[in-house]
Design an enzyme around this catalytic site. Structure first.
Site, PDB file in Angstrom:
ATOM      1  N   LYS A   1      28.792 -13.091 -16.697  1.00  0.00           N
ATOM      2  CA  LYS A   1      29.950 -12.657 -17.476  1.00  0.00           C
ATOM      3  C   LYS A   1      30.387 -13.741 -18.486  1.00  0.00           C
ATOM      4  CE  LYS A   1      30.771  -8.901 -14.787  1.00  0.00           C
ATOM      5  NZ  LYS A   1      29.744  -8.995 -13.733  1.00  0.00           N
TER       6      LYS A   1
HETATM    7  C1  LIG Z   1      29.009  -7.983 -13.191  1.00  0.00           C
HETATM    8  C2  LIG Z   1      27.773  -8.373 -12.488  1.00  0.00           C
HETATM    9  C3  LIG Z   1      26.683  -7.502 -12.383  1.00  0.00           C
HETATM   10  C4  LIG Z   1      26.721  -6.100 -12.944  1.00  0.00           C
HETATM   11  O1  LIG Z   1      26.725  -6.083 -14.352  1.00  0.00           O
HETATM   12  P1  LIG Z   1      27.186  -4.756 -15.139  1.00  0.00           P
HETATM   13  O2  LIG Z   1      27.214  -5.155 -16.557  1.00  0.00           O
HETATM   14  O3  LIG Z   1      28.551  -4.422 -14.595  1.00  0.00           O
HETATM   15  O4  LIG Z   1      26.196  -3.707 -14.818  1.00  0.00           O
HETATM   16  C5  LIG Z   1      25.537  -7.963 -11.751  1.00  0.00           C
HETATM   17  N1  LIG Z   1      25.486  -9.195 -11.205  1.00  0.00           N
HETATM   18  C6  LIG Z   1      26.514 -10.056 -11.270  1.00  0.00           C
HETATM   19  C7  LIG Z   1      26.398 -11.397 -10.630  1.00  0.00           C
HETATM   20  C8  LIG Z   1      27.691  -9.681 -11.922  1.00  0.00           C
HETATM   21  O5  LIG Z   1      28.718 -10.548 -11.979  1.00  0.00           O
END
Ligand SMILES: *Cc1c(COP(=O)(O)O)cnc(C)c1O
Length: 502
Positions: free
Chosen positions: A114
């Site tokens: 993120k």
């Molecule tokens: C948010 C997240 C995901 C999922 O990603 P999306 O964009 O919501 O599909 C997968 N792995 C981790 C570690 C995340 O923080």
């Protein structure tokens, strides 16, 4: 360099806005998500691509989509975001282990992918506010399944003109994730634990966004809402960059030839990360298959295999909590596209989803999903895959990346597809140390607290502890509020110091 102006259209009506307006407002007033009216094609060659740094590539990709930002504004945003906050100059290193390329997206402040988008979103948003003469203070309202909340707060911490309020499911995040959130610094950060799951929190946030009364009260007090959730265009666009960067790295290290197709496997929750990979393909990246990997909450797997989206099922808490999601919001953008950019049809399906928790797409729409392949892995398959990779190579991946790893390996075996694969590695194993040790050295678990497990992980993996972990070992708890989903609107007002007794 000339740029074609790109406007953004809501998936649920004919409303169109500029890219900066889309970033500023987050969600359409009709509840729809903003999508580019068309997909510009990359205006650089493969050999140019192979010569770009991460920052140069980010600039060349983002300027094609965020067309009402000037080149200087974009450069300012990119340089502010992708700097020494990341612990490697590469920003997103690509490593080859046991036949797959792992794109490490966890080298930012909060050691999850993120950060890739949330380190730039505050720059994009405050720039967008200036461009649109928005004088009100921006209130970022976010529901998190664990990683978004922390990454958003790290990005917005003490950014002038902003407040950020984060809701997380009390029993739905890892101990480290919770510790990261409740120790968050900054005078403008607010964290509230919710008695409920992620979907409860996300639905309530969406309702608050669209509630005219809440919007009126905020506006009267000099505030306006925006979203840092993955539905924001300002999240999506920066995520396209790292797939192009992975391709550039493959060209540089000889992993592929110019124009050769790759597969991309993404551990998926809200469908934002994999959608960015799809958008990269639509802009000209040679991608063969997009493999959407789910954990035991396999709504998306069922959708890709049957055409039926059905959230009416038990919500399962897994060791990949950031993927414990039954309503994948960004899927709406794909639905919009496969129904031929028909906002009425898209709105109708989304209304069916909110009323009955289910919808079915037509066979014509299903045919347009051939770029995608769904897969899922159970907890055992995930752990088994993490253990095998570690035994063979010494490389340790986290439990989210583990899902993608297991799904891709099963897919490759089943299909014999030998296309080079990039696996999105979405979190540092340190963030999920207990689960990861449970996979690679379960006999070591007994009697150790999370920090002792991280010490052990450091010894087993040979990877130095990230600064983010060292930080929370000693940081004081600053946030203790707990609320029911129904109390979220009043919690928002309280956080902003509006409204007195309710
Ligand atoms: C948010 C997240 C995901 C999922 O990603 P999306 O964009 O919501 O599909 C997968 N792995 C981790 C570690 C995340 O923080």
């Amino acid at each position: 360099m000339e740029r074609k102006q790109i406007l953004y259209k809501s998936t649920r009506s004919s409303t169109t806005v500029t890219s900066s307006q889309a970033i500023l407002t987050g969600l359409g007033k009709d509840g729809g998500l903003f999508v580019p009216e068309e997909f510009p094609q990359f205006d650089f060659s493969f050999s140019e691509m192979a010569g770009f740094t991460y920052q140069e590539l980010a600039f060349r990709v983002m300027r094609l989509l965020l067309t009402d930002f000037t080149d200087d504004e974009l450069k300012y945003c990119i340089e502010g975001a992708y700097d020494s906050k990341f612990d490697t100059e590469k920003i997103a290193p690509l490593v080859n282990k046991d036949g797959a390329w792992y794109l490490e997206l966890f080298h930012g402040t909060t050691i999850a992918f993120k950060d890739m988008a949330l380190s730039i979103l505050p720059y994009l948003m405050t720039t967008a506010a200036k461009k649109n003469h928005e004088e009100r203070k921006i209130v970022i309202l976010t529901a998190t399944s664990g990683d978004t909340g922390k990454a958003a707060m790290a990005g917005f911490e003490d950014v002038p003109g902003t407040e950020i309020i984060v809701f997380y499911p009390k029993d739905g995040v890892s101990a480290i994730q919770e510790k990261q959130m409740v120790t968050q610094r900054g005078d403008n950060t607010h964290v509230i634990a919710i008695r409920g799951n992620f979907d409860d929190a996300q639905s309530a946030v969406k309702k608050i966004f669209n509630d005219p009364e809440m919007n009126r009260i905020l506006s009267e007090n000099g505030y306006c809402f925006s979203s840092a959730n993955s539905i924001n265009v300002g999240r999506l666009v920066p995520q396209i960059v790292y797939y192009v960067y992975a391709y550039a790295e493959l060209l540089r290290n000889g992993g592929i030839r110019e124009g050769e197709q790759i597969n991309i496997t993404v551990p998926t929750g809200n469908f934002g990360n994999i959608l960015a990979a799809y958008y990269a393909k639509l802009m000209g990246l040679p991608v063969r298959r997009l493999i959407c990997a789910s954990n035991e909450n396999k709504v998306l797997y069922d959708f890709f295999s049957s055409g039926d989206y059905d959230r009416n099922r038990k919500f399962i808490l897994t060791t990949s909590p950031s993927m414990d999601i039954l309503i994948s919001s960004n899927l709406e953008r794909l639905i919009y596209r496969i129904c031929g950019d028909d906002s009425d049809a898209c709105r109708d399906l989304m209304e069916q989803l909110s009323r009955g928790g289910e919808y079915r797409i037509t066979s014509e729409m299903r045919e347009k999903l051939s770029d995608f392949r769904g897969g899922f892995a159970t907890e055992e398959e995930n752990f088994e895959g993490i253990r095998k990779l570690y035994k063979r190579t010494g490389y340790v991946i986290d439990t989210h990346t583990g899902i993608a790893n297991a799904v891709w390996r099963a897919y490759a075996e089943e299909t014999g597809d030998e296309t080079p694969v990039v696996i999105a590695s979405t979190a540092s194993p340190y963030k999920f140390a207990r689960s990861v040790i449970g996979a690679i050295a379960p006999e070591e678990l007994a009697g150790k607290d999370d920090f002792e497990l991280m010490d052990l992980l450091g010894r087993l993996s040979g990877v130095r502890e990230p600064g983010a972990v060292t930080d929370i070992r000693t940081a004081p708890v600053r946030h203790t509020a707990v609320a029911d989903p129904a109390e979220m609107p009043s919690a928002v007002l309280r956080a902003l110091g509006i409204g007195g007794e309710a």
